[in-house]
Write an enzyme that holds these catalytic residues in place. Structure first.
Site, PDB file in Angstrom:
ATOM      1  N   ASN A  89       0.767  -1.114  -0.120  1.00  0.00           N
ATOM      2  CA  ASN A  89      -0.086  -0.173  -0.132  1.00  0.00           C
ATOM      3  C   ASN A  89       0.909   1.226  -0.115  1.00  0.00           C
ATOM      4  O   ASN A  89       0.394   2.188  -0.691  1.00  0.00           O
ATOM      5  CB  ASN A  89      -1.024   0.134   1.271  1.00  0.00           C
ATOM      6  CG  ASN A  89      -1.268   1.350   1.479  1.00  0.00           C
ATOM      7  OD1 ASN A  89      -2.372   2.094   0.904  1.00  0.00           O
ATOM      8  ND2 ASN A  89      -0.885   2.153   2.602  1.00  0.00           N
ATOM      9  N   TYR A 155       5.383   9.169 -10.840  1.00  0.00           N
ATOM     10  CA  TYR A 155       4.002   8.541 -10.509  1.00  0.00           C
ATOM     11  C   TYR A 155       3.276   7.511 -11.413  1.00  0.00           C
ATOM     12  O   TYR A 155       3.046   6.275 -10.945  1.00  0.00           O
ATOM     13  CB  TYR A 155       2.950   9.405  -9.844  1.00  0.00           C
ATOM     14  CG  TYR A 155       1.800   8.686  -8.812  1.00  0.00           C
ATOM     15  CD1 TYR A 155       2.335   8.131  -7.933  1.00  0.00           C
ATOM     16  CD2 TYR A 155       0.618   8.759  -9.362  1.00  0.00           C
ATOM     17  CE1 TYR A 155       1.277   7.475  -7.056  1.00  0.00           C
ATOM     18  CE2 TYR A 155      -0.523   8.022  -8.599  1.00  0.00           C
ATOM     19  CZ  TYR A 155      -0.151   7.500  -7.527  1.00  0.00           C
ATOM     20  OH  TYR A 155      -1.187   6.959  -6.570  1.00  0.00           O
ATOM     21  N   LYS A 159       3.738   3.386 -11.182  1.00  0.00           N
ATOM     22  CA  LYS A 159       2.417   2.483 -10.865  1.00  0.00           C
ATOM     23  C   LYS A 159       2.427   1.417 -11.983  1.00  0.00           C
ATOM     24  O   LYS A 159       1.661   0.675 -11.910  1.00  0.00           O
ATOM     25  CB  LYS A 159       1.150   3.359 -10.686  1.00  0.00           C
ATOM     26  CG  LYS A 159       1.301   4.055  -9.268  1.00  0.00           C
ATOM     27  CD  LYS A 159       1.222   3.320  -8.271  1.00  0.00           C
ATOM     28  CE  LYS A 159       1.116   3.813  -6.840  1.00  0.00           C
ATOM     29  NZ  LYS A 159       1.142   2.944  -5.700  1.00  0.00           N
ATOM     30  N   THR A 189      -7.840  11.109   0.778  1.00  0.00           N
ATOM     31  CA  THR A 189      -6.499  10.900   1.924  1.00  0.00           C
ATOM     32  C   THR A 189      -5.434  12.163   1.857  1.00  0.00           C
ATOM     33  O   THR A 189      -5.754  13.154   1.179  1.00  0.00           O
ATOM     34  CB  THR A 189      -5.707   9.753   1.368  1.00  0.00           C
ATOM     35  OG1 THR A 189      -5.209   9.805   0.172  1.00  0.00           O
ATOM     36  CG2 THR A 189      -6.626   8.391   1.331  1.00  0.00           C
TER      37      THR A 189
END
Length: 252
Positions: A89, A155, A159, A189
């Site tokens: 995670n 990013y 991913k 978040t």
């Protein structure tokens, strides 16, 4: 999967956001959790002292991760379990911005945390749990793995690496090991707050994410964790190596 099946779960980044929600809901299901993070989750440990084990670890430092893997910590935690679940995670969205403005150290940290550590832990789990009849690996992916965004080159790339890793591991055809790189949707978040605080010149799509927050379209960590765990512990998990939780939960 029946509730009598001994299950143990390893969660990285279990102290906040989606990781904290995943750890809490696993523990609430009476599943023992090993949390790996830079700090400890004192509140969660106070509620589940017998089920939660924590190891403080700088997950963005591959050398530290390798030191943990060299110990018997993973093997000892998983000992006796029929099902072992690893949820990779922990991750970071920085550096945000055009390629010429990206800091070299920030790039290295992002690649280490987002790619090297999940791949190292996945390999270590597979090696340490050969006695388990059911091993499951979840990479927390992103829509950014499948769609390119200006300002998110690092990013997106990291991913996408998780997605392709899952595809390749699935070709190993190890029937005792299931893997899925799973996009969880847009979650409310600290990472989302970080994205909204970036300048438009760094991330041209910032307004879209501000609108999602303003219009209440962000999923809570608890909602996402419940959907993710239901899928990760289901018989359907691993049938496809790359998935999106929003597609899985669409009504037929």
């Amino acid at each position: 999967m029946t509730s009598t099946t001994p299950i143990r779960a390893i969660v990285t980044g279990h102290t906040r956001g989606l990781g904290a929600a995943l750890a809490e809901q696993l523990l609430a299901r009476d599943i023992a959790v090993l949390g790996l993070s830079r700090s400890r989750n004192a509140a969660l440990h106070a509620r589940f002292p017998a089920l939660l084990k924590e190891i403080e670890l700088e997950l963005a430092d591959p050398a530290r991760v390798a030191q943990l893997i060299a110990t018997d910590a993973l093997r000892e935690f998983a000992s006796g379990a029929q099902t072992v679940l690893l949820i990779n995670n922990a991750g970071m969205v920085q550096p945000i911005g055009p390629i010429e403005g990206q800091d070299a150290a920030a790039i290295a940290s992002a690649v280490s945390l987002n790619v090297a550590t999940p791949l190292m832990l996945a390999s270590a789990l597979a090696a340490a749990t050969t006695g388990a009849s059911d091993r499951r690996i979840v990479h927390i992916s992103s829509g950014a793995a499948r769609h390119a965004y200006a300002g998110w080159s690092i990013y997106c790339a990291t991913k996408a690496a998780l997605d392709h890793h899952a595809r390749a591991v699935a070709l190993d055809a190890n029937r005792a090991l299931r893997i899925c790189s799973l996009a969880p949707g847009v979650i409310d978040t600290n990472m989302q707050a970080e994205i909204r605080s970036s300048g438009a010149e760094q991330f041209p799509m910032r307004d879209k994410f501000e609108d999602l927050k303003r219009n209440g379209q962000l999923v809570t960590p608890d909602q996402c964790a419940a959907q993710l765990l239901d899928y990760a512990l289901s018989d359907a998990f691993g049938q496809t190596p790359v998935a999106d939780i929003r597609e899985i939960n669409k009504p037929v």
